[in-house]
Write a protein that holds these residues in place. Sequence first.
Motif, PDB file in Angstrom:
ATOM      1  N   ILE A  48      10.345 -11.198 -34.087  1.00  0.00           N
ATOM      2  CA  ILE A  48      11.469 -11.817 -34.311  1.00  0.00           C
ATOM      3  C   ILE A  48      12.667 -10.523 -34.088  1.00  0.00           C
ATOM      4  O   ILE A  48      11.980  -9.584 -32.770  1.00  0.00           O
ATOM      5  N   ASP A  82      18.829 -11.276 -34.187  1.00  0.00           N
ATOM      6  CA  ASP A  82      19.286 -13.104 -34.979  1.00  0.00           C
ATOM      7  C   ASP A  82      20.485 -13.738 -35.630  1.00  0.00           C
ATOM      8  O   ASP A  82      20.369 -13.013 -37.097  1.00  0.00           O
ATOM      9  N   LEU A  95       3.716 -17.171 -34.589  1.00  0.00           N
ATOM     10  CA  LEU A  95       5.123 -18.360 -35.443  1.00  0.00           C
ATOM     11  C   LEU A  95       5.485 -18.069 -36.735  1.00  0.00           C
ATOM     12  O   LEU A  95       6.655 -18.213 -36.936  1.00  0.00           O
ATOM     13  N   SER A 117       8.832 -17.128 -38.351  1.00  0.00           N
ATOM     14  CA  SER A 117       9.808 -17.468 -38.952  1.00  0.00           C
ATOM     15  C   SER A 117      10.354 -17.141 -39.693  1.00  0.00           C
ATOM     16  O   SER A 117      11.022 -17.222 -40.312  1.00  0.00           O
ATOM     17  N   HIS A 118       9.277 -16.859 -40.944  1.00  0.00           N
ATOM     18  CA  HIS A 118       9.476 -17.061 -42.526  1.00  0.00           C
ATOM     19  C   HIS A 118      10.145 -15.353 -42.453  1.00  0.00           C
ATOM     20  O   HIS A 118      11.054 -15.119 -43.209  1.00  0.00           O
ATOM     21  N   THR A 164      11.672 -14.191 -40.271  1.00  0.00           N
ATOM     22  CA  THR A 164      13.462 -13.367 -40.357  1.00  0.00           C
ATOM     23  C   THR A 164      14.381 -14.443 -42.075  1.00  0.00           C
ATOM     24  O   THR A 164      15.224 -13.773 -41.576  1.00  0.00           O
ATOM     25  N   LEU A 205      17.709 -22.750 -36.525  1.00  0.00           N
ATOM     26  CA  LEU A 205      16.269 -22.508 -36.538  1.00  0.00           C
ATOM     27  C   LEU A 205      16.223 -20.598 -36.322  1.00  0.00           C
ATOM     28  O   LEU A 205      16.894 -20.173 -35.058  1.00  0.00           O
ATOM     29  N   PRO A 206      15.232 -20.104 -36.359  1.00  0.00           N
ATOM     30  CA  PRO A 206      14.752 -18.822 -36.807  1.00  0.00           C
ATOM     31  C   PRO A 206      14.741 -18.763 -35.217  1.00  0.00           C
ATOM     32  O   PRO A 206      14.363 -19.507 -34.026  1.00  0.00           O
ATOM     33  N   LEU A 251      11.306 -19.101 -33.294  1.00  0.00           N
ATOM     34  CA  LEU A 251      11.424 -21.178 -33.168  1.00  0.00           C
ATOM     35  C   LEU A 251      12.430 -21.653 -31.927  1.00  0.00           C
ATOM     36  O   LEU A 251      11.842 -22.746 -31.381  1.00  0.00           O
ATOM     37  N   ARG A 252      13.420 -20.942 -31.385  1.00  0.00           N
ATOM     38  CA  ARG A 252      14.395 -21.278 -31.078  1.00  0.00           C
ATOM     39  C   ARG A 252      13.699 -21.167 -29.378  1.00  0.00           C
ATOM     40  O   ARG A 252      13.562 -22.189 -28.849  1.00  0.00           O
ATOM     41  N   LEU A 288      12.577 -25.023 -43.378  1.00  0.00           N
ATOM     42  CA  LEU A 288      13.613 -24.112 -42.075  1.00  0.00           C
ATOM     43  C   LEU A 288      14.774 -25.705 -43.145  1.00  0.00           C
ATOM     44  O   LEU A 288      15.903 -24.706 -42.880  1.00  0.00           O
ATOM     45  N   LEU A 316       8.201 -26.095 -39.753  1.00  0.00           N
ATOM     46  CA  LEU A 316       7.105 -25.502 -39.108  1.00  0.00           C
ATOM     47  C   LEU A 316       6.050 -25.959 -39.543  1.00  0.00           C
ATOM     48  O   LEU A 316       5.871 -25.300 -40.389  1.00  0.00           O
TER      49      LEU A 316
END
Lengths: 243, 229
Positions: free
Chosen positions: A156, A160, B37, B41-42, B44, B106-107, B110-111, B168, B206
């Motif tokens: 993370i 961001d 990943l 992502s979650h 974030t 996108l978090p 992921l980017r 997403l 995702l």
Amino acid sequence: MENAPAFSPFKDSLDSSRSYGTGQVRQMAKLARTAMRAETGVAAQTMIPSDAKQEATGTGNEAARMTTLLSAFQAARDEAIFAELFRYYAPRLKSYMRKLGAAEDIAEELAQEAMASVWRKAHLFDAGRAGAGTWIFSIARNLRIDAFRRQHRPEIDFDDPVLVSAEPATPEVALDRDRQAIAIRAALAALPREQARIVHLSFFEDKPHAQIATELGIPLGTVKSRMRLAFQRFRKALGEQTS
Amino acid sequence: MNAQTPASRRSAQPDHHPGEELIVAYASGALDEANALAIASHMTLCPVCRDAVALYETLGGSLMDHLPPAPLADGALIETLARAKAMPATSQPRSSLAAHGTAPLLPAPLRHYVGGDIDAAKWRPLGAGIHHMPLINGDSVTARLLRIGPGRSVFDHTHGGTELTVVLDGSYTSQGQHFTRGDIEVADETVHHRPVASMKGACVCLVVTDAPLRFHSWLGRLMQPFIGI
Ligand SMILES: [Zn+2]
């Protein structure tokens, strides 16, 4: 963080009988195997700190001192301060790598590399978010994922713009990180031996890639319920420590 | 720092979380790259799980703190200092991404794989209003972006292992439950999984699959070679 219900989003997973990825399954199966061996007294010795409660305060002070030192190093980039951090953390990092199965020379190499990362990444350390021990643990963890599995570690980014923020924390919730570490230590000490062992193993056993076959013989339901129970009790003990 | 986030994307906290075992596995480093990943992502989009990971990282730090120290070789400090100074400090400013005008969809984790935000995604058609972009092709675990057209559904399938789906954009319904941005769904081999995208717009997710999918419809079986899993 006041008590266990603060973490309630997990209750549905605690109650369900879902299973997780094969990686998870393999790891859990391994935990169970080890726990089962433990019951018959054959397990490899895992450090269970029975005296962690008394120890907790002293170690907490040490942890807080290290956080102060790391912040001082961040500001001054002074070699003498780094040397002190090195004396404390390098042998623990080496021990961590050894526990995860690295040979002596690899563990030495990775411990040095982790400390070199501490030097290079010190400007990224945020004492408001984590203590020195937590931050250095995450460096070591990512380093060994890279070294053992040649995998990138998805992380993370706290800056961001996509980040969804929580409600502003109340002062009680924003328990300072070092005191949280002490509470965590005490919660761990309050766990029954079996559960403490499972918690330890989930941090010090790497997932073996080629052992599915061996592990298929384990009753998965038992494994999963034991693991859930261990972390459920850990959360509960933590709630008691911090309430 | 979220000041420029458009209101439409400033979503509430997710309702569906990955569960304690996956959180612990992520924090301890036991999770493979593709599943990690999904968790990153979650996280974030979920402050609750971010706190939970932080808690278990603190536990990890505390456990490491209490390991019996293993002495290093003589001269290790000198060697480490030389090594540290030989490499340039990682010097990217911490807020490099926050400088952008509008918030991405996108978090950040992921980017990294997509090579930019959603508009950089290289979609490949799978037919039936579905597109995908493979991100990670591991031995047994794959991660990809999936875009399901409005009102369309992914073929009925079950899993040899586990499938994690992180929403997403848009939303979908599966097993009588509704999943929106940030939500993560954990489906195992017992679940007949047939997510249906909302009529309101395409659903982008995702999807991390831990074993080849098994399709139950003839169309699904027909599509399988194209999906290449
Ligand atoms: Zn969550």
